[in-house]
Design a protein around this motif. Structure first.
Motif, mmCIF file in Angstrom:
data_model
loop_
_atom_site.group_PDB
_atom_site.id
_atom_site.type_symbol
_atom_site.label_atom_id
_atom_site.label_comp_id
_atom_site.label_asym_id
_atom_site.label_seq_id
_atom_site.Cartn_x
_atom_site.Cartn_y
_atom_site.Cartn_z
ATOM 1 N N THR A 1 0.833 -1.209 0.000
ATOM 2 C CA THR A 1 0.000 0.000 0.000
ATOM 3 C C THR A 1 0.862 1.252 0.000
ATOM 4 O O THR A 1 1.922 1.286 0.603
ATOM 5 N N ARG A 2 0.357 2.293 -0.674
ATOM 6 C CA ARG A 2 0.960 3.619 -0.627
ATOM 7 C C ARG A 2 -0.112 4.599 -0.191
ATOM 8 O O ARG A 2 -1.187 4.656 -0.797
ATOM 9 N N MET A 3 0.177 5.363 0.860
ATOM 10 C CA MET A 3 -0.709 6.441 1.303
ATOM 11 C C MET A 3 0.068 7.740 1.166
ATOM 12 O O MET A 3 1.227 7.807 1.569
ATOM 13 N N MET A 4 -0.586 8.767 0.577
ATOM 14 C CA MET A 4 0.134 10.017 0.364
ATOM 15 C C MET A 4 -0.797 11.212 0.416
ATOM 16 O O MET A 4 -1.998 11.056 0.609
ATOM 17 N N ASP A 5 -0.214 12.380 0.250
ATOM 18 C CA ASP A 5 -0.934 13.644 0.332
ATOM 19 C C ASP A 5 -1.531 13.776 1.739
ATOM 20 O O ASP A 5 -0.804 13.632 2.706
ATOM 21 N N TYR A 6 -2.825 14.013 1.834
ATOM 22 C CA TYR A 6 -3.490 14.159 3.136
ATOM 23 C C TYR A 6 -4.443 12.985 3.403
ATOM 24 O O TYR A 6 -5.409 13.126 4.134
ATOM 25 N N ALA A 7 -4.166 11.846 2.820
ATOM 26 C CA ALA A 7 -5.014 10.673 3.001
ATOM 27 C C ALA A 7 -5.034 10.243 4.462
ATOM 28 O O ALA A 7 -4.033 10.358 5.171
ATOM 29 N N THR A 8 -6.197 9.730 4.893
ATOM 30 C CA THR A 8 -6.376 9.301 6.276
ATOM 31 C C THR A 8 -7.063 7.942 6.322
ATOM 32 O O THR A 8 -7.985 7.677 5.555
ATOM 33 N N VAL B 1 -3.856 5.167 -1.716
ATOM 34 C CA VAL B 1 -4.836 6.082 -1.122
ATOM 35 C C VAL B 1 -4.170 7.451 -1.104
ATOM 36 O O VAL B 1 -3.125 7.623 -0.468
ATOM 37 N N CYS B 2 -4.765 8.407 -1.832
ATOM 38 C CA CYS B 2 -4.089 9.692 -1.965
ATOM 39 C C CYS B 2 -5.060 10.867 -1.955
ATOM 40 O O CYS B 2 -6.262 10.689 -1.804
ATOM 41 N N GLU B 3 -4.483 12.045 -2.109
ATOM 42 C CA GLU B 3 -5.191 13.314 -2.055
ATOM 43 C C GLU B 3 -5.856 13.454 -0.686
ATOM 44 O O GLU B 3 -5.193 13.257 0.320
ATOM 45 N N ASP B 4 -7.133 13.792 -0.619
ATOM 46 C CA ASP B 4 -7.804 13.992 0.674
ATOM 47 C C ASP B 4 -8.737 12.835 1.022
ATOM 48 O O ASP B 4 -9.714 13.014 1.744
ATOM 49 N N SER B 5 -8.459 11.670 0.514
ATOM 50 C CA SER B 5 -9.327 10.509 0.742
ATOM 51 C C SER B 5 -9.304 10.075 2.198
ATOM 52 O O SER B 5 -8.292 10.212 2.887
ATOM 53 N N ARG B 6 -10.439 9.526 2.631
ATOM 54 C CA ARG B 6 -10.561 9.017 4.000
ATOM 55 C C ARG B 6 -11.149 7.611 3.967
ATOM 56 O O ARG B 6 -12.175 7.381 3.328
ATOM 57 N N ILE B 7 -10.502 6.700 4.673
ATOM 58 C CA ILE B 7 -10.983 5.323 4.810
ATOM 59 C C ILE B 7 -11.332 5.164 6.290
ATOM 60 O O ILE B 7 -10.477 5.344 7.150
ATOM 61 N N LEU B 8 -12.611 4.858 6.591
ATOM 62 C CA LEU B 8 -13.030 4.815 7.989
ATOM 63 C C LEU B 8 -13.937 3.660 8.336
ATOM 64 O O LEU B 8 -14.257 2.841 7.502
ATOM 65 N N SER B 9 -14.337 3.653 9.588
ATOM 66 C CA SER B 9 -15.217 2.621 10.153
ATOM 67 C C SER B 9 -14.611 1.246 9.922
ATOM 68 O O SER B 9 -13.452 1.041 10.200
ATOM 69 N N ASN B 10 -15.406 0.323 9.389
ATOM 70 C CA ASN B 10 -14.934 -1.043 9.140
ATOM 71 C C ASN B 10 -14.621 -1.282 7.670
ATOM 72 O O ASN B 10 -14.626 -2.425 7.213
ATOM 73 N N ALA B 11 -14.367 -0.218 6.918
ATOM 74 C CA ALA B 11 -14.116 -0.350 5.476
ATOM 75 C C ALA B 11 -12.869 -1.182 5.206
ATOM 76 O O ALA B 11 -11.903 -1.153 5.979
ATOM 77 N N ILE B 12 -12.919 -1.902 4.090
ATOM 78 C CA ILE B 12 -11.785 -2.698 3.635
ATOM 79 C C ILE B 12 -11.510 -2.304 2.189
ATOM 80 O O ILE B 12 -12.397 -2.384 1.331
ATOM 81 N N PHE C 1 -8.830 8.208 -4.532
ATOM 82 C CA PHE C 1 -8.276 9.544 -4.689
ATOM 83 C C PHE C 1 -9.364 10.601 -4.619
ATOM 84 O O PHE C 1 -10.537 10.292 -4.434
ATOM 85 N N GLY C 2 -8.974 11.853 -4.767
ATOM 86 C CA GLY C 2 -9.922 12.960 -4.660
ATOM 87 C C GLY C 2 -10.303 13.156 -3.211
ATOM 88 O O GLY C 2 -9.473 13.034 -2.312
ATOM 89 N N LYS C 3 -11.551 13.467 -2.968
ATOM 90 C CA LYS C 3 -12.049 13.635 -1.598
ATOM 91 C C LYS C 3 -12.951 12.454 -1.233
ATOM 92 O O LYS C 3 -13.920 12.606 -0.511
ATOM 93 N N ALA C 4 -12.591 11.286 -1.736
ATOM 94 C CA ALA C 4 -13.389 10.085 -1.493
ATOM 95 C C ALA C 4 -13.440 9.749 -0.009
ATOM 96 O O ALA C 4 -12.455 9.911 0.709
#
Length: 168
Positions: free
Chosen positions: A108-115, A127-138, A145-148
């Motif tokens: 995996t590569r995480m960059m920019d402001y990804a969380t 996972v890049c730009e302003d993307s956010r992966i939360l809760s129980n997501a897989i 990318f983007g603001k996903a």
């Protein structure tokens, strides 16, 4: 590596120690870490494995009960905290962050402001730009990318599994 005598204090009072290489090695991404080089910041030796070629570069930080394992690396101002685990050949760059009990693995590569946060998992993804992966997501094998925002119990296994809405 060893903990150097250089320290910094976070706003919550947590003390971090700058790491220093005890031997010369190449990290898995081809960056040379020379004996004596200073790396990033850890709260304790529990945050960075002494096995494999894991390393924390630049101003990156690992604290709480977070762990950098195997050949994983943190760069720039990337930050992991709480009980996050980053492993295998994964890397975090820029201002990316991981918190809570998130897991980052594979290549995996995480960059920019990804969380990534909560109990979310990311494997073999970008996972890049302003993307956010939360809760129980897989997320596996996809580029986010983007603001996903990928959350709840979502499973994304290829880039076309989600829609990115943006302002035109």
């Amino acid at each position: 590596y060893t903990l150097s005598d250089r320290t910094m204090q976070l706003t919550d009072g947590t003390i971090l120690h700058r790491i220093q290489a005890l031997k010369t090695f190449w990290d898995v991404l081809g960056n040379i870490v020379a004996k004596g080089d200073f790396g990033g910041w850890v709260q304790s030796e529990d945050n960075l494995s002494h096995e494999g070629r894991s390393w924390i570069h630049n101003e990156a930080r690992a604290y709480g009960k977070s762990r950098v394992l195997d050949d994983a690396t943190l760069h720039d101002r990337a930050e992991i905290s709480d009980q996050v685990v980053i492993s295998d050949t994964s890397a975090m760059y820029d201002h990316s962050s991981a918190m809570d009990s998130a897991r980052i693995s594979g290549d995996t590569r995480m960059m920019d402001y990804a969380t990534i946060q909560d109990t979310a998992q990311v494997k073999n993804a970008i996972v890049c730009e302003d993307s956010r992966i939360l809760s129980n997501a897989i997320v596996t094998g996809a580029r986010i990318f983007g603001k996903a925002v990928i959350g709840r119990n979502a499973t994304v296994s290829k880039t076309s599994d989600y829609i990115c809405l943006s302002q035109i």
